[in-house]
Structure formats: structure tokens, C-alpha cells
Design a protein around this motif. Structure first.
Motif, short mmCIF file in Angstrom:
data_model
loop_
_atom_site.label_atom_id
_atom_site.label_comp_id
_atom_site.label_asym_id
_atom_site.label_seq_id
_atom_site.Cartn_x
_atom_site.Cartn_y
_atom_site.Cartn_z
N PRO A 277 110.10 -23.32 -11.10
CA PRO A 277 111.38 -23.31 -11.83
C PRO A 277 111.19 -23.71 -13.30
O PRO A 277 110.42 -24.61 -13.61
CB PRO A 277 112.21 -24.35 -11.08
CG PRO A 277 111.61 -24.38 -9.70
CD PRO A 277 110.15 -24.15 -9.88
N GLY A 278 111.90 -23.02 -14.17
CA GLY A 278 111.80 -23.29 -15.60
C GLY A 278 110.78 -22.43 -16.30
O GLY A 278 110.62 -22.52 -17.52
N TRP A 279 110.12 -21.52 -15.56
CA TRP A 279 109.08 -20.69 -16.17
C TRP A 279 109.64 -19.75 -17.24
O TRP A 279 108.92 -19.33 -18.14
CB TRP A 279 108.38 -19.85 -15.10
CG TRP A 279 109.27 -18.79 -14.49
CD1 TRP A 279 110.03 -18.90 -13.37
CD2 TRP A 279 109.51 -17.47 -15.00
NE1 TRP A 279 110.74 -17.75 -13.14
CE2 TRP A 279 110.43 -16.84 -14.13
CE3 TRP A 279 109.05 -16.76 -16.10
CZ2 TRP A 279 110.89 -15.55 -14.32
CZ3 TRP A 279 109.51 -15.46 -16.30
CH2 TRP A 279 110.41 -14.87 -15.41
N SER A 280 110.93 -19.43 -17.16
CA SER A 280 111.51 -18.45 -18.09
C SER A 280 111.69 -19.00 -19.50
O SER A 280 111.91 -18.24 -20.43
CB SER A 280 112.86 -17.95 -17.56
OG SER A 280 113.77 -19.04 -17.44
N ARG A 281 111.60 -20.34 -19.67
CA ARG A 281 111.79 -20.94 -20.99
C ARG A 281 110.47 -20.90 -21.75
O ARG A 281 109.48 -21.51 -21.32
CB ARG A 281 112.31 -22.37 -20.85
CG ARG A 281 113.69 -22.46 -20.24
CD ARG A 281 114.26 -23.84 -20.38
NE ARG A 281 113.57 -24.81 -19.55
CZ ARG A 281 113.93 -25.14 -18.33
NH1 ARG A 281 114.99 -24.58 -17.78
NH2 ARG A 281 113.25 -26.04 -17.64
N ALA A 282 110.47 -20.21 -22.89
CA ALA A 282 109.25 -20.05 -23.68
C ALA A 282 109.06 -21.22 -24.63
O ALA A 282 110.03 -21.80 -25.12
CB ALA A 282 109.30 -18.76 -24.48
N HIS A 283 107.79 -21.56 -24.90
CA HIS A 283 107.45 -22.61 -25.86
C HIS A 283 106.42 -22.06 -26.85
O HIS A 283 105.49 -21.36 -26.45
CB HIS A 283 106.83 -23.83 -25.16
CG HIS A 283 107.83 -24.62 -24.37
ND1 HIS A 283 108.30 -24.23 -23.15
CD2 HIS A 283 108.45 -25.81 -24.66
CE1 HIS A 283 109.16 -25.13 -22.71
NE2 HIS A 283 109.27 -26.09 -23.60
N GLY A 306 109.79 -30.35 -21.87
CA GLY A 306 109.21 -29.46 -20.87
C GLY A 306 107.73 -29.28 -21.05
O GLY A 306 107.05 -28.70 -20.20
N SER A 307 107.20 -29.77 -22.18
CA SER A 307 105.78 -29.60 -22.45
C SER A 307 104.90 -30.43 -21.52
O SER A 307 103.70 -30.16 -21.38
CB SER A 307 105.48 -29.96 -23.91
OG SER A 307 106.05 -31.20 -24.26
N ALA A 308 105.48 -31.46 -20.86
CA ALA A 308 104.69 -32.28 -19.93
C ALA A 308 104.18 -31.46 -18.75
O ALA A 308 103.17 -31.82 -18.13
CB ALA A 308 105.53 -33.45 -19.43
N ARG A 309 104.87 -30.35 -18.44
CA ARG A 309 104.44 -29.51 -17.32
C ARG A 309 103.05 -28.93 -17.54
O ARG A 309 102.35 -28.62 -16.57
CB ARG A 309 105.43 -28.36 -17.14
CG ARG A 309 106.82 -28.78 -16.73
CD ARG A 309 107.77 -27.60 -16.71
NE ARG A 309 107.25 -26.50 -15.92
CZ ARG A 309 107.81 -25.29 -15.91
NH1 ARG A 309 108.87 -25.06 -16.67
NH2 ARG A 309 107.32 -24.35 -15.15
N VAL A 310 102.67 -28.77 -18.80
CA VAL A 310 101.38 -28.15 -19.11
C VAL A 310 100.24 -28.94 -18.48
O VAL A 310 99.25 -28.37 -18.00
CB VAL A 310 101.20 -28.03 -20.64
CG1 VAL A 310 99.78 -27.62 -20.99
CG2 VAL A 310 102.20 -27.02 -21.19
N ALA A 311 100.34 -30.26 -18.48
CA ALA A 311 99.28 -31.10 -17.92
C ALA A 311 99.11 -30.89 -16.43
O ALA A 311 98.05 -31.22 -15.88
CB ALA A 311 99.56 -32.57 -18.23
#
Length: 460
Positions: A277-283, A306-311
Motif C-alpha cells: 500500500p502506498g506504492w502509487s505515491r511517487a518520490h 514515506g521515505s522510511a519505507r525505502v530502508a
């Protein structure tokens, strides 16, 4: 933890440089569109209406402001349609500023159009302006759709004000901003059904249909079709994830035919990771290593958006990209020494540039600004560049000294004292807005010509 540096290599699919005259030509063309719609207004009796005075003059002013508002709205769409040639000619931060200016100007011209046309028609019909506005809304074809479009544009304008942007997450602001396309689309029926300036001559009809077609075509081609094709062709997936420091994570990505991906060091992509979930939001994340045709690397700081997901990404996770974007590249390099100034996460595109810029051994200086020793990343890579290419690396650590770009301990220094040959250098800056503004001022004070200072602002 940092990774061992690999010798930099140059991407195989580098796009050609955009000739400098092209940006001048594009600016002239944009201005010519405003002259064209003014000429169409004159040809349809606009001047005669003005000289007639009274309600007719007010209505004529409303017609002209409406034409300018529509023209700027379409220019605004083209500015952010991600047209590769336009992106490489101007850079996205400059396009974003122009897009914002065109948007606000178009909005206020639209407000003037509504007020002037309503007052003008009310004078002609000898009716109260509020009653006239109600009559126009409910009896003229397409007006209800235009009202809905205006409401969408008002929402976009309100959320684009700097104070409002600061309160919104990037993802929320980006989603709300897409309503600008809805506003432009809903305005079209009103213009075609009741807009005399769109329909009274074959020239006007051809102009507006062509302009709307170009804007819609550019959005479809470059914001939908091209990203879809690149994602299908290159099929990027996460190779591995490496922690670089507190809240700092590097993601290595592999894919197919990456040597054909037209990206340069210093550029960035809009990234979506299909991890739930949340994959549709681009960074927007910059490349933090020189692209070499086999793997890409980005480095992300946990900023709470949302950048914490990258880790937490796992190998094999699919990545979708839009881009590349940005003009902080070796295209602007004209020879001579190089000085790079990066603040915090802004050092990442500069690190990738170090591998692609063709400076001579010992001809580059990197100034790395961070709040503390713990926030410094990529030490082993920087040591490699210092050892193999003679890069002079200067760390400026500590809390910022007021509005200065320097920390408190070095607050009394100027840039020329730190880098004696900076006035002859090509200077590359990347960091937060306020810091970059201060660093640009320091470059000017040190005698660096404005055309040798190249920036990429972290703003939206």
C-alpha cells in the motif's frame, strides 16, 4: 556503514546536449502565443468594443483576460508535461518556478475575466451583477462545468501558496495538484460552446484546437506513454539495500538494457516501489552514483514523508520510474576547475557528478556541509575520488551560522578563502532552498560568474 567505491563509468545512453539557442527560441514561442491570442481578439473587434466605451468596453476587457488566462493555463500544462527536450533545456527547478508564476497569473486573469464579463453583461442587460452571474451560470451552455473547473483550480492555487505547501506532505500536494488537469478539461466545453473568441474565425478555431491538442498530447505522451514504455523496457528491480548512516539508505537497482537509459549523473527520477500500500505515491530521488549501464543507485534520507519505507525494501521489489529529470549535469561543464557544494542529502547528485565530469586530476573540490560527523556518508567513496582523481574533499560540520551557508565555526570565512580558484571554477550546488540561496550569494561574492553556477533546488 558505507559501501566500497567502484571506479566510475559513463552511461552508454547519454542524451545529446540541447543547443543554447533552443531555450531562447522556446521563450520567444511562448511569448508569441500571448501575442497571437491578442491578435485574434483584435481581429474579432476587441479594439472597437473598447473604444465604444461603457458596458461593451468592460466586456471586451473580460474577453481579453479570458483569452490570456486560457493561453497561460495551456503553457502551464506544457511546462510540466515532462517533455525531455524542455526538461534538458531549462531544468525542472526553473520550469517549476515558471509553472507556478504562469499558474498564479492565469488564475487571477481568470478571476478578472469572470468579474469583467459579468459586470459587462449586467450593464448591457440592465441587471444586477449577482443576478447576471446566476443567469450566466445556469443558462449558458457549459457554464456549470466551467464552475466546477474553476473550483478545482481554486483548490490547486490555494494548496500552491507557500504557507499551505509547508503544511502538506509532498504526496498530498502532488495528488491535489493533478486537479489542475481536471480544471483545464472542464473549462474546454464552455470555451467551445459559448466563447465567441474561440469560434468566430477559422484561424481562432484552428489555433485553440491545436494548442489544446498539443497540451493534451504532450501530457499523454510524456507523462503516461513514455514512462510506461521505459518501465516495460528496463524492468528495474531492487538488487540490494545498504544503510549508509542514521536515517540514510542506499538502494541499488538492476534492470535490462540500462546502458540505453538516457540518464546522466546528477539527474533524478520519480520513484515508485511496488512493495505494498502506498506504492502509487511517487518520490523524487537523485542518482547517488554515476550510471554505468549495469546498475543504478539512489540514496534516501528518512524525512518522515514515506521515505522510511525505502530502508525496508527487499531484493526483487519492482521499481517504476518517471524521468530522468534535472539539469545539474555535465552538459553544463565548459572546462577548467570544478567546485561542488552540497548540503546534507544534497551531496548525492554531486557524488554521481564526480564520476562523470571530465575534470583533470586534482581539478575538483567537493565541499560537504553536514550538521555533525555522524551525518557524513560515503567516506570510502570520497577517499577513492581523493586518491584516484585528486579530488579535494572539505567537510564543514556543525550547526548553521544564522543565514550563512557556513557552520558556526567557519562563519567568518568567505568561499574564496576555502577554494582559492573558485572564481575560475564551474560551480555545482545542491541542497535545501535557503542554504542554496546563501551559497549562491557566496559564489557571487567570490567573483564566480552567474553562468558558471549550476543548481538543483530541493523544493516543490
Amino acid at each position: 556503514m558505507t559501501t566500497t567505491a567502484a571506479p566510475p563509468a559513463i552511461s552508454l545512453g547519454l542524451p545529446r546536449s540541447v543547443p543554447r539557442w533552443w531555450s531562447d527560441l522556446a521563450g520567444v514561442a511562448a511569448g508569441a502565443t500571448l501575442l497571437a491570442v491578442t491578435a485574434l481578439w483584435v481581429g474579432d473587434g476587441g479594439v472597437q468594443q473598447v473604444t465604444a466605451g461603457g458596458a461593451d468596453a468592460v466586456t471586451a476587457g473580460g474577453r481579453l483576460t479570458g483569452l490570456w488566462a486560457s493561453d497561460l493555463m495551456l503553457l502551464q500544462v506544457l511546462l510540466m508535461a515532462r517533455i525531455p527536450l524542455v526538461e534538458r533545456a531549462f531544468g525542472q527547478d526553473r520550469l517549476a518556478r515558471w509553472h507556478r508564476w504562469a499558474g498564479f497569473t492565469s488564475f487571477w486573469l481568470m478571476v478578472a475575466h469572470i468579474v469583467l464579463v459579468t459586470v459587462g453583461y449586467a450593464g448591457t442587460d440592465d441587471r444586477n451583477p449577482f443576478a447576471e452571474l446566476w443567469n450566466l451560470t445556469w443558462t449558458y451552455p457549459g457554464m456549470l462545468l466551467a464552475v466546477a473547473g474553476t473550483a478545482a483550480l481554486i483548490m490547486v492555487v490555494v494548496t500552491s501558496v507557500r504557507a499551505a505547501r509547508r503544511r502538506l506532505r509532498y504526496e498530498s500536494w502532488h495528488l491535489l495538484h493533478l486537479y489542475a488537469y481536471l480544471g483545464a478539461g472542464l473549462a474546454l466545453p464552455h470555451q467551445l460552446w459559448t466563447g465567441a473568441d474561440f469560434l468566430t474565425s477559422a484561424w481562432a478555431t484552428a489555433y485553440w484546437w491545436t494548442f489544446y491538442g498539443l497540451a493534451a498530447g504532450a501530457v499523454i505522451a510524456y507523462r503516461i506513454v513514455l514512462p510506461a514504455w521505459r518501465n516495460w523496457r528496463h524492468r528495474l528491480v531492487v538488487s540490494h539495500v545498504v544503510p549508509e548512516g542514521p536515517g540514510l539508505t542506499s538502494v541499488y537497482l538492476r534492470g535490462e538494457r540500462l546502458g540505453r537509459l538516457p540518464v546522466r549523473a546528477g539527474q533524478f527520477f520519480q520513484w515508485r516501489f511496488l512493495d505494498g500500500p502506498g506504492w502509487s505515491r511517487a518520490h523524487p530521488y537523485s542518482l547517488s552514483a554515476t550510471p554505468h549501464g549495469e546498475m543504478l543507485r539512489i540514496t534516501v534520507k528518512d524525512l518522515g514523508d514515506g521515505s522510511a519505507r525505502v530502508a525496508r525494501l527487499t531484493p526483487g521489489t519492482r521499481a517504476l520510474i518517471e524521468g530522468p529529470y534535472g539539469k545539474l549535469t555535465a552538459e553544463t561543464y565548459a572546462g577548467g576547475p570544478v567546485t561542488l557544494l552540497g548540503c546534507g542529502i544534497g551531496v548525492t547528485p554531486l557524488l554521481s557528478l564526480l564520476g562523470e565530469l571530465p575534470y583533470r586530476p586534482g581539478g575538483a573540490t567537493l565541499i560537504y556541509r553536514a550538521r555533525s560527523e555522524a551525518e557524513v556518508a560515503f567516506r570510502r567513496e570520497l577517499e577513492w575520488f581523493a586518491r584516484q582523481r585528486g579530488v579535494r574533499v572539505i567537510f564543514l560540520l556543525g550547526p548553521r551560522a544564522g543565514d550563512s551557508w557556513l557552520p558556526v565555526r567557519e562563519a567568518g570565512l568567505d568561499l574564496a578563502q576555502i577554494v582559492p580558484d573558485v572564481a575560475r571554477s564551474q560551480v555545482y550546488l545542491c541542497g535545501p532552498d535557503a542554504w542554496t540561496t546563501a551559497a549562491r550569494t557566496a559564489c557571487r561574492d567570490a567573483g564566480v560568474p552567474a553562468d558558471r553556477v549550476h543548481t538543483e533546488l530541493f523544493s516543490w
